[in-house]
Design a protein around this motif. Structure first.
Motif, PDB file in Angstrom:
ATOM      1  N   HIS A 157      -8.869 -22.473   4.486  1.00 13.51           N
ATOM      2  CA  HIS A 157      -7.664 -22.591   3.683  1.00 13.51           C
ATOM      3  C   HIS A 157      -8.013 -23.189   2.319  1.00 13.51           C
ATOM      4  N   ASP A 158      -7.632 -22.480   1.279  1.00 13.49           N
ATOM      5  CA  ASP A 158      -7.792 -22.987  -0.080  1.00 13.49           C
ATOM      6  C   ASP A 158      -6.667 -22.416  -0.927  1.00 13.49           C
ATOM      7  N   TYR A 159      -6.635 -22.805  -2.184  1.00 13.77           N
ATOM      8  CA  TYR A 159      -5.564 -22.391  -3.084  1.00 13.77           C
ATOM      9  C   TYR A 159      -5.422 -20.869  -3.141  1.00 13.77           C
ATOM     10  N   ASP A 160      -6.522 -20.169  -3.374  1.00 15.69           N
ATOM     11  CA  ASP A 160      -6.480 -18.717  -3.526  1.00 15.69           C
ATOM     12  C   ASP A 160      -5.961 -18.031  -2.269  1.00 15.69           C
ATOM     13  N   TYR A 161      -6.457 -18.459  -1.105  1.00 17.40           N
ATOM     14  CA  TYR A 161      -6.041 -17.827   0.148  1.00 17.40           C
ATOM     15  C   TYR A 161      -4.556 -18.080   0.418  1.00 17.40           C
ATOM     16  N   THR A 162      -4.098 -19.308   0.211  1.00 20.76           N
ATOM     17  CA  THR A 162      -2.692 -19.638   0.439  1.00 20.76           C
ATOM     18  C   THR A 162      -1.792 -18.802  -0.465  1.00 20.76           C
ATOM     19  N   SER A 163      -2.144 -18.682  -1.724  1.00 14.14           N
ATOM     20  CA  SER A 163      -1.372 -17.859  -2.658  1.00 14.14           C
ATOM     21  C   SER A 163      -1.407 -16.389  -2.274  1.00 14.14           C
ATOM     22  N   GLU A 164      -2.564 -15.913  -1.854  1.00 18.80           N
ATOM     23  CA  GLU A 164      -2.721 -14.515  -1.449  1.00 18.80           C
ATOM     24  C   GLU A 164      -1.810 -14.181  -0.271  1.00 18.80           C
ATOM     25  N   VAL A 165      -1.726 -15.073   0.717  1.00 21.87           N
ATOM     26  CA  VAL A 165      -0.873 -14.841   1.885  1.00 21.87           C
ATOM     27  C   VAL A 165       0.604 -14.862   1.471  1.00 21.87           C
ATOM     28  N   ALA A 166       0.988 -15.779   0.571  1.00 21.76           N
ATOM     29  CA  ALA A 166       2.369 -15.834   0.099  1.00 21.76           C
ATOM     30  C   ALA A 166       2.742 -14.559  -0.658  1.00 21.76           C
ATOM     31  N   ILE A 167       1.828 -14.046  -1.455  1.00 23.11           N
ATOM     32  CA  ILE A 167       2.062 -12.788  -2.166  1.00 23.11           C
ATOM     33  C   ILE A 167       2.226 -11.648  -1.171  1.00 23.11           C
ATOM     34  N   ALA A 168       1.400 -11.634  -0.137  1.00 27.36           N
ATOM     35  CA  ALA A 168       1.495 -10.588   0.887  1.00 27.36           C
ATOM     36  C   ALA A 168       2.839 -10.654   1.601  1.00 27.36           C
ATOM     37  N   LEU A 169       3.324 -11.867   1.887  1.00 29.62           N
ATOM     38  CA  LEU A 169       4.632 -12.018   2.530  1.00 29.62           C
ATOM     39  C   LEU A 169       5.728 -11.423   1.655  1.00 29.62           C
ATOM     40  N   SER A 170       5.677 -11.706   0.378  1.00 28.21           N
ATOM     41  CA  SER A 170       6.651 -11.160  -0.558  1.00 28.21           C
ATOM     42  C   SER A 170       6.612  -9.631  -0.557  1.00 28.21           C
ATOM     43  N   GLU A 171       5.413  -9.079  -0.542  1.00 30.25           N
ATOM     44  CA  GLU A 171       5.253  -7.619  -0.512  1.00 30.25           C
ATOM     45  C   GLU A 171       5.774  -7.021   0.791  1.00 30.25           C
ATOM     46  N   VAL A 172       5.555  -7.711   1.900  1.00 35.32           N
ATOM     47  CA  VAL A 172       6.052  -7.232   3.198  1.00 35.32           C
ATOM     48  C   VAL A 172       7.570  -7.086   3.151  1.00 35.32           C
ATOM     49  N   ILE A 173       8.259  -8.083   2.599  1.00 37.80           N
ATOM     50  CA  ILE A 173       9.721  -8.020   2.496  1.00 37.80           C
ATOM     51  C   ILE A 173      10.137  -6.865   1.586  1.00 37.80           C
ATOM     52  N   ARG A 174       9.435  -6.711   0.485  1.00 34.76           N
ATOM     53  CA  ARG A 174       9.752  -5.607  -0.438  1.00 34.76           C
ATOM     54  C   ARG A 174       9.591  -4.257   0.245  1.00 34.76           C
ATOM     55  N   VAL A 175       8.505  -4.088   0.982  1.00 30.60           N
ATOM     56  CA  VAL A 175       8.251  -2.826   1.684  1.00 30.60           C
ATOM     57  C   VAL A 175       9.317  -2.582   2.743  1.00 30.60           C
ATOM     58  N   LEU A 176       9.686  -3.627   3.508  1.00 24.90           N
ATOM     59  CA  LEU A 176      10.740  -3.470   4.512  1.00 24.90           C
ATOM     60  C   LEU A 176      12.076  -3.115   3.861  1.00 24.90           C
ATOM     61  N   ASN A 177      12.365  -3.702   2.696  1.00 25.36           N
ATOM     62  CA  ASN A 177      13.594  -3.345   1.990  1.00 25.36           C
ATOM     63  C   ASN A 177      13.618  -1.855   1.647  1.00 25.36           C
ATOM     64  N   HIS A 178      12.500  -1.333   1.184  1.00 25.49           N
ATOM     65  CA  HIS A 178      12.428   0.094   0.865  1.00 25.49           C
ATOM     66  C   HIS A 178      12.456   0.948   2.131  1.00 25.49           C
ATOM     67  N   ALA A 179      11.766   0.520   3.161  1.00 26.49           N
ATOM     68  CA  ALA A 179      11.696   1.301   4.398  1.00 26.49           C
ATOM     69  C   ALA A 179      13.045   1.406   5.087  1.00 26.49           C
ATOM     70  N   THR A 180      13.882   0.389   4.941  1.00 25.14           N
ATOM     71  CA  THR A 180      15.182   0.391   5.614  1.00 25.14           C
ATOM     72  C   THR A 180      16.307   0.898   4.715  1.00 25.14           C
ATOM     73  N   LEU A 181      15.971   1.327   3.523  1.00 25.37           N
ATOM     74  CA  LEU A 181      16.963   1.829   2.572  1.00 25.37           C
ATOM     75  C   LEU A 181      17.530   3.178   3.004  1.00 25.37           C
ATOM     76  N   SER A 182      16.719   3.993   3.650  1.00 25.17           N
ATOM     77  CA  SER A 182      17.166   5.336   4.033  1.00 25.17           C
ATOM     78  C   SER A 182      17.086   5.518   5.544  1.00 25.17           C
ATOM     79  N   CYS A 183      17.673   6.603   5.995  1.00 25.27           N
ATOM     80  CA  CYS A 183      17.655   6.931   7.424  1.00 25.27           C
ATOM     81  C   CYS A 183      16.243   7.236   7.921  1.00 25.27           C
TER      82      CYS A 183
END
Length: 127
Positions: free
Chosen positions: A13-39
């Motif tokens: 665990h270091d600064y870069d890794y912690t930030s990288e995981v937080a960025i990935a979490l944000s992207e996961v939510i963004r992708v789920l928002n797009h994936a659930t937008l349509s049928c």
């Protein structure tokens, strides 16, 4: 461009890794928002139940995460890494944290930060 993030609770665990995981979490939510937008992304009721169940599992750990981030900021405040800034300084970054007991933190030579029953406000210095 796709980027692979290796998830490892055991670290390192270091600064870069912690930030990288937080960025990935944000992207996961963004992708789920797009994936659930349509049928196309939600074909069956079981998909909704599965997504809700997994989101529930993910959010179960947020209380711990937010408490740990708040504790890290408190340690930084006590060590002098953070300072309070008055409202007359509009460039101040104000972080809103999880509720704790009502108290006041004061560092010699610095303005106090108030912790209220509604939440803790700690301000970081302007860049």
């Amino acid at each position: 461009m796709a980027e692979t993030v290796r998830l490892s609770p055991d670290g390192p665990h270091d600064y870069d890794y912690t930030s990288e995981v937080a960025i990935a979490l944000s992207e996961v939510i963004r992708v789920l928002n797009h994936a659930t937008l349509s049928c196309a992304g939600i074909t069956y009721p079981s998909t909704v139940y599965d997504v809700l169940s997994r989101i529930g599992n993910a959010t179960a750990g947020l209380d711990q995460l937010l408490a740990q981030l708040g504790e890290a900021l408190r340690r930084m405040l006590e060590s002098g890494q953070l300072v309070t800034i008055t409202a007359t300084q509009p460039t101040a970054l104000t972080l809103r944290l999880m509720p704790y007991s009502t108290s006041s933190v004061s560092t010699p030579g610095r303005r106090p930060t108030t912790r209220s029953a509604h939440g803790t406000t700690i301000t970081a210095p302007s860049p």
